[in-house]
Write an enzyme that holds these catalytic residues in place. Structure first.
Site, PDB file in Angstrom:
ATOM      1  N   GLY A  28      34.883 125.390  -5.401  1.00 53.66           N
ATOM      2  CA  GLY A  28      35.755 125.352  -4.951  1.00 53.66           C
ATOM      3  C   GLY A  28      35.048 126.757  -4.453  1.00 53.66           C
ATOM      4  O   GLY A  28      33.631 126.723  -3.830  1.00 53.66           O
ATOM      5  N   CYS A  29      35.977 127.696  -4.519  1.00 50.77           N
ATOM      6  CA  CYS A  29      34.964 129.162  -3.852  1.00 50.77           C
ATOM      7  C   CYS A  29      33.296 130.024  -4.294  1.00 50.77           C
ATOM      8  O   CYS A  29      33.000 130.760  -3.411  1.00 50.77           O
ATOM      9  CB  CYS A  29      36.137 130.454  -3.951  1.00 50.77           C
ATOM     10  SG  CYS A  29      37.648 130.359  -2.297  1.00 50.77           S
ATOM     11  N   SER A  30      33.263 128.992  -5.314  1.00 55.66           N
ATOM     12  CA  SER A  30      32.114 129.576  -5.974  1.00 55.66           C
ATOM     13  C   SER A  30      31.261 128.415  -5.201  1.00 55.66           C
ATOM     14  O   SER A  30      29.295 128.301  -6.207  1.00 55.66           O
ATOM     15  CB  SER A  30      32.311 129.250  -7.585  1.00 55.66           C
ATOM     16  OG  SER A  30      33.108 129.844  -8.065  1.00 55.66           O
TER      17      SER A  30
END
Length: 372
Positions: A151-153
């Site tokens: 994801g956004c990580s």
């Protein structure tokens, strides 16, 4: 064990941009047409969007997009990106190469100096061949490449993997590329998410430190990851979607693209992010007050402010925690790296910095950095 540094950072931001006013005008035109269709059908009417709603909910004012064509067409509301042949450089790889070349130039290196390419992004154009391998070929790098996503990580997770491979001696120089064409997966007809995202590509070069420090570069002191399962940010757009249909010729997008339960995400990630930051720093005998700069995930201005207020015990200004969200939107895993690239040259040798990203999963990735 080797000491590790980030020797180069590259950022590519598309030229095309969309204001809140333009986005709202398109969305509301669609809503008017859809509500006219629904009249008398028993289906509930759709609510319109508004600029003040977007500003309050996210802090986004404009976003840059890889492909503008099609997004502001109320009858389409999706970018029109032409397919490419198998022998052509793919759209995502091309975007990644753009930031990779900038990172190589910043580090004073060429593709031949890289022995591993990691494409770490929230969305990938295809499962295989790996986008990383395509980027590897395009820049002329030997060694290997692989894709990964969290994801956004994703960029923080890629940095975590790269730093520890270099630290252990498995690799000498690793290129972490994060090409985010997230508007291609965004449902612009969804009032809760249509305004959030923008596109950008970033790249970081992670390598062994030499005997002499390189002023203006960062030593990677430590990295950390954390995950906890949650459905509150989700996409169901995968290959098995086809196999649950009677008519496999038409794959529905409604309900299967990016969706989130915004209020739950805000509350739960705020608490988890604050706890992650405080605990990670404490492992190194540090507190938030010891950190000169925080480069946080660029998803929500209010959420970042609350995470830092919980961590510090008071409000924290933009100098301490810079934001690029207002003009770029949420660029998924690229956002924190853009904040780092644009906000570090005023730091002094020995200053501490923390890169920290939050994403679907839930997931959190962090990197404790020190200016050389």
């Amino acid at each position: 064990m080797h000491r590790v540094m980030i020797s180069g950072i590259g950022v590519l931001i598309p030229e095309a941009s969309i204001t809140n006013e333009e986005l709202v005008a398109t969305f509301n035109t669609y809503v008017d047409a859809e509500n006219a269709r629904r009249e008398g059908s028993g289906e509930p009417p759709l609510a319109k969007s508004a600029e003040d709603f977007i500003a309050y909910a996210s802090g986004v004012k404009t976003r840059h997009v890889h492909t503008l064509d099609g997004i502001l067409d109320p009858e389409r509301m999706a970018p029109r990106i032409a397919p490419r042949g198998d022998d052509e450089l793919s759209v995502m790889a091309e975007f990644g190469v753009g930031s990779a070349l900038r990172a190589l130039d910043h580090a004073g290196l060429t593709g031949a100096d890289i022995d591993l390419v990691i494409c770490a992004a929230s969305h990938h154009q295809r499962p295989y061949p790996a986008i990383a391998i395509e980027i590897q070929q395009a820049i002329g790098a030997p060694g290997a490449g692989f894709d990964m996503g969290l994801g956004c990580s994703s960029a923080a997770a890629g940095l975590h993997v790269a730093a520890n491979l270099v630290r252990a001696g498995a690799q000498r120089r690793v290129l972490v590329v994060t090409p985010e064409i997230i508007t291609g997966h965004l449902d612009f007809r969804d009032r809760q998410t249509h305004f959030i995202f923008g596109d950008a590509s970033t790249a970081m070069i992670v390598e062994r430190m030499g005997e002499e420090p390189r002023p203006g570069r960062f030593e990677v002191i430590d990295t950390r990851g954390w995950t906890q399962f949650s459905n509150n940010i989700r996409t169901n757009f995968g290959f098995l979607l086809r196999d649950g249909l009677d008519d496999t010729s038409a794959i529905p997008t409604e309900g299967n693209l990016i969706k989130q339960v915004g209020n739950k995400v805000f509350k739960e990630v705020t608490v988890a992010g604050h706890r992650f930051i405080v605990d990670f720093l404490a492992e190194h005998g540090l507190t938030p007050d010891d950190i000169r700069r925080f480069w946080l995930h660029q998803a929500n201005a209010r959420m970042n402010a609350m995470i830092l207020k919980l961590s510090f015990g008071h409000d924290v200004g933009r100098d301490r925690a810079p934001m690029v969200l207002d003009r770029l939107g949420n660029t998924a895993a690229a956002g924190a790296v853009i904040a780092l690239k644009e906000n570090h040259e005023d730091m002094a040798a020995g200053d501490w910095g923390l890169l920290c990203a939050f994403g679907a999963g839930y997931s959190i990735g962090g990197a404790l950095l020190r200016m050389m």
